[in-house]
Design an enzyme around this catalytic site. Structure first.
Site, short mmCIF file in Angstrom:
data_model
loop_
_atom_site.label_atom_id
_atom_site.label_comp_id
_atom_site.label_asym_id
_atom_site.label_seq_id
_atom_site.Cartn_x
_atom_site.Cartn_y
_atom_site.Cartn_z
N LYS A 172 23.23 7.01 -14.66
CA LYS A 172 24.19 6.57 -13.68
C LYS A 172 23.60 5.44 -12.83
CE LYS A 172 25.21 11.43 -12.99
NZ LYS A 172 25.13 12.52 -11.97
N GLU B 146 19.63 -2.03 -16.81
CA GLU B 146 18.87 -0.90 -16.25
C GLU B 146 18.76 -1.01 -14.74
OE1 GLU B 146 17.47 1.82 -16.66
OE2 GLU B 146 16.94 2.13 -18.75
N ASP B 147 18.60 0.12 -14.08
CA ASP B 147 18.35 0.10 -12.64
C ASP B 147 16.89 -0.26 -12.38
OD1 ASP B 147 17.45 2.47 -13.79
OD2 ASP B 147 18.41 3.80 -12.33
N ILE B 148 15.97 0.43 -13.04
CA ILE B 148 14.54 0.23 -12.74
C ILE B 148 13.71 0.51 -13.99
CG2 ILE B 148 14.37 2.59 -11.81
CD1 ILE B 148 12.26 1.50 -9.83
N ASP C 74 10.05 1.58 -14.64
CA ASP C 74 8.91 2.13 -13.92
C ASP C 74 7.72 2.13 -14.89
OD1 ASP C 74 7.11 3.84 -12.56
OD2 ASP C 74 8.73 4.94 -11.60
N GLY D 99 8.14 2.31 -18.00
CA GLY D 99 8.66 1.68 -19.21
C GLY D 99 8.88 2.68 -20.34
N LYS E 71 8.74 -1.89 -11.44
CA LYS E 71 7.70 -1.39 -10.54
C LYS E 71 6.34 -1.92 -10.97
CE LYS E 71 8.88 2.90 -8.70
NZ LYS E 71 8.81 4.36 -8.58
N PHE F 295 8.36 5.39 -4.59
CA PHE F 295 9.65 5.91 -5.04
C PHE F 295 10.75 5.32 -4.16
CE2 PHE F 295 13.07 8.86 -5.88
CZ PHE F 295 12.99 8.95 -7.26
N ASP G 76 18.68 7.37 -7.24
CA ASP G 76 18.85 8.66 -6.55
C ASP G 76 17.53 9.41 -6.38
OD1 ASP G 76 18.56 9.39 -9.37
OD2 ASP G 76 19.15 11.39 -8.71
N ARG H 299 22.47 7.56 -4.06
CA ARG H 299 23.05 6.51 -4.92
C ARG H 299 24.06 5.69 -4.12
NH1 ARG H 299 21.61 7.75 -10.24
NH2 ARG H 299 21.63 9.94 -10.82
#
Ligand code: XMP
Ligand code: MG
Length: 222
Positions: free
Chosen positions: A73, A133-135, A137, A139, A165, A188, A195, A201
């Protein structure tokens, strides 16, 4: 042709960096009071970086109709803004969605699964696909997801992520995105789709969580 140099460079948020915007001006639901640590990236900064990413994508995909593939999401708000910016550039695309899961609380499980995927071969085969993608991190999610997508016999596959990141200690991510909005410290973060136990979110901006936010019982909200 306009210069492409700057917009192709990921915006670096320094390790102790916070947004120049006054956190007091930010809008958030009152139940989050005390849960938000520092303001990392403001909505306005996200918006202007999204415009740049859309310009890069338009330059690279002009004359084609990439499949914009949203990972649910977390990437949803970023995806929506990115598509809006592509529309303003008259860049056509089609829309697909997938759901991958790798996180439990604030720790990556390293176990990536495709949940209830509605991807069809006929929608992806021989198409240029941009995974949104959102993030990124560690990978791990990407490194597991990309081979699953390649099975659809795509014409090309690239990744556009809002955040990546910095892992520190010379660690390198298992996979990298071609288009990345911001490089962020190894903390984080939440908001704008990201979220912590399904909360936050619904924030317009990106924040670092506070200890009170980590300790908060999400189930106490209805
Ligand atoms: P990996 O480590 O596989 O992680 O690259 C990718 C997925 O993990 C989630 N993630 C986060 N979610 N704040 C979040 O709210 C974070 O700081 C964070 N780091 C990773 C996210 O779903 C991402 O797609
Ligand atoms: Mg994700």
């Amino acid at each position: 042709m306009t210069s492409t140099a700057n917009k192709r460079e990921t915006t670096v948020i320094p390790d102790e960096g916070t947004s120049n915007v006054d956190p007091a001006t930010r809008l958030y639901p009152p139940e989050y009071e005390g849960h938000l640590g520092s303001l990392l990236i403001s909505h306005e900064e996200i918006d202007s970086r999204v415009q740049e990413l859309a310009q890069c994508i338009h330059e690279d995909y002009k004359g084609t109709r990439p499949v914009m593939l949203c990972t649910l999401k977390g990437a949803c708000p970023f995806y929506q803004h990115l598509l809006d910016a592509l529309q303003d550039l008259k860049q056509g695309y089609t829309m697909e969605f997938l759901r991958a899961s790798s996180y439990v609380g604030a720790a990556t499980s390293g176990n990536v699964t495709l949940l209830g995927s509605e991807l069809n071969k006929e929608d992806l085969e021989n198409r240029h696909v941009i995974l949104v993608e959102d993030i990124v991190d560690t990978g791990t999610t990407l490194a597991n997801l990309l081979p699953l997508l390649q099975k659809f016999e795509l014409k090309s596959l690239e990744v556009c992520t809002m955040l990546e990141k910095r892992l520190g200690d010379d660690k390198t991510p298992a996979a990298k995105a071609k288009y990345a909005g911001f490089s962020i410290p190894n903390k984080f973060v939440l908001g704008f789709g990201l979220d912590y136990n399904e909360l936050y979110r619904d924030l317009k901006d990106i924040w670092v969580i506070s200890q009170a936010g980590i300790d908060f019982d999400a189930k106490s909200l209805v």
